[in-house]
Design a protein around this motif. Structure first.
Motif, mmCIF file in Angstrom:
data_model
loop_
_atom_site.group_PDB
_atom_site.id
_atom_site.type_symbol
_atom_site.label_atom_id
_atom_site.label_comp_id
_atom_site.label_asym_id
_atom_site.label_seq_id
_atom_site.Cartn_x
_atom_site.Cartn_y
_atom_site.Cartn_z
ATOM 1 N N LEU A 238 0.770 -1.351 -0.095
ATOM 2 C CA LEU A 238 -0.002 -0.003 0.053
ATOM 3 C C LEU A 238 0.994 1.162 -0.021
ATOM 4 O O LEU A 238 0.708 2.197 -0.689
ATOM 5 C CB LEU A 238 -0.925 0.037 1.368
ATOM 6 N N GLY A 239 1.752 1.209 0.828
ATOM 7 C CA GLY A 239 2.698 2.385 0.828
ATOM 8 C C GLY A 239 3.731 2.851 -0.527
ATOM 9 O O GLY A 239 3.425 3.753 -0.818
ATOM 10 N N ILE A 240 4.136 1.749 -0.941
ATOM 11 C CA ILE A 240 4.976 1.613 -2.050
ATOM 12 C C ILE A 240 4.101 1.981 -3.396
ATOM 13 O O ILE A 240 4.321 2.658 -4.269
ATOM 14 C CB ILE A 240 5.950 0.545 -2.444
ATOM 15 N N GLY A 241 2.780 1.270 -3.184
ATOM 16 C CA GLY A 241 2.052 1.163 -4.288
ATOM 17 C C GLY A 241 1.415 2.570 -4.581
ATOM 18 O O GLY A 241 1.290 3.050 -5.649
ATOM 19 N N LEU A 242 1.057 3.388 -3.385
ATOM 20 C CA LEU A 242 0.582 4.621 -3.210
ATOM 21 C C LEU A 242 1.588 5.523 -3.982
ATOM 22 O O LEU A 242 1.187 6.434 -5.118
ATOM 23 C CB LEU A 242 0.290 5.110 -2.018
ATOM 24 N N LEU A 243 2.765 5.517 -3.704
ATOM 25 C CA LEU A 243 3.827 6.438 -4.294
ATOM 26 C C LEU A 243 3.921 6.134 -5.778
ATOM 27 O O LEU A 243 4.161 7.155 -6.375
ATOM 28 C CB LEU A 243 5.041 6.462 -3.427
ATOM 29 N N TYR A 244 3.957 4.856 -5.980
ATOM 30 C CA TYR A 244 4.336 4.251 -7.352
ATOM 31 C C TYR A 244 3.174 5.206 -8.265
ATOM 32 O O TYR A 244 3.438 5.470 -9.520
ATOM 33 C CB TYR A 244 4.368 2.913 -7.450
ATOM 34 N N SER A 245 1.980 4.728 -7.753
ATOM 35 C CA SER A 245 0.699 5.255 -8.394
ATOM 36 C C SER A 245 0.856 6.575 -8.874
ATOM 37 O O SER A 245 0.226 7.382 -9.820
ATOM 38 C CB SER A 245 -0.466 4.894 -7.887
ATOM 39 N N LEU A 246 1.434 7.751 -7.889
ATOM 40 C CA LEU A 246 1.357 8.968 -8.107
ATOM 41 C C LEU A 246 2.729 9.519 -8.705
ATOM 42 O O LEU A 246 2.394 10.704 -9.056
ATOM 43 C CB LEU A 246 1.469 9.453 -6.596
ATOM 44 N N SER A 247 3.382 8.510 -9.123
ATOM 45 C CA SER A 247 4.471 8.971 -9.941
ATOM 46 C C SER A 247 4.375 8.868 -11.583
ATOM 47 O O SER A 247 5.203 9.050 -12.320
ATOM 48 C CB SER A 247 5.890 8.049 -9.791
#
Length: 155
Positions: free
Chosen positions: A87-96
């Motif tokens: 969830l943490g990495i996926g959130l950052l990834y999706s916002l990139s």
């Protein structure tokens, strides 16, 4: 600062919210499954959870360990150890602003791996089913982290 409406225009973020919700709902279901096994097998963690008279005899009878309950708990703990980083990495990834096709593959594979991991834990299916499904989910999360660091590194 990014407005919420702009974030929802981000296809990868929208996809992440969908797949994140699916995997969080699956993790929440593990709590329900744990409760079901505790009640149906009459296995409780604490004396105050016993639904009958709390005599010493009943406490010894109902406050105990059970292989099925322990198996569900281990599957749930494994979810916590793997879904939270996703969830943490996926959130950052999706916002990139990643490529949407690549992002969808990451999210879908992770969710499928976690669902299969729980099934293989609860059934139980013979190894390497559970181990491979854990590894696939872990690699997906690592892949997103790698792409974030490779593309957005500010060191």
């Amino acid at each position: 600062m990014t407005e919420y409406s702009q974030m929802m225009d981000n296809e990868a973020f929208s996809a992440f919210t969908t797949y994140g919700t699916i995997v969080l709902s699956k993790m929440m279901m593990m709590s329900v499954i744990t409760s079901f096994f505790r009640v149906t097998r009459k296995v409780f963690e604490n004396p105050e959870d016993i639904m009958v008279s709390k005599t010493e005899e009943n406490i010894k009878k109902f406050v105990r360990r059970d292989d099925k309950v322990d198996r569900v708990l281990r599957a749930h703990w494994n979810d916590l150890e793997n879904i939270v980083p996703f969830l943490g990495i996926g959130l950052l990834y999706s916002l990139s602003n990643p490529d949407i096709t690549t992002a969808l593959w990451h999210f879908r594979i992770f969710v499928a791996a976690r669902i299969y991991h729980s099934i293989s834990y609860l059934k139980p299916l013979p190894q390497p089913n559970r181990g491979l499904s854990w590894f696939v989910g872990y690699i997906v999360t690592f892949s997103m982290a790698y792409r974030l660091l490779k593309d957005k590194l500010y060191l």
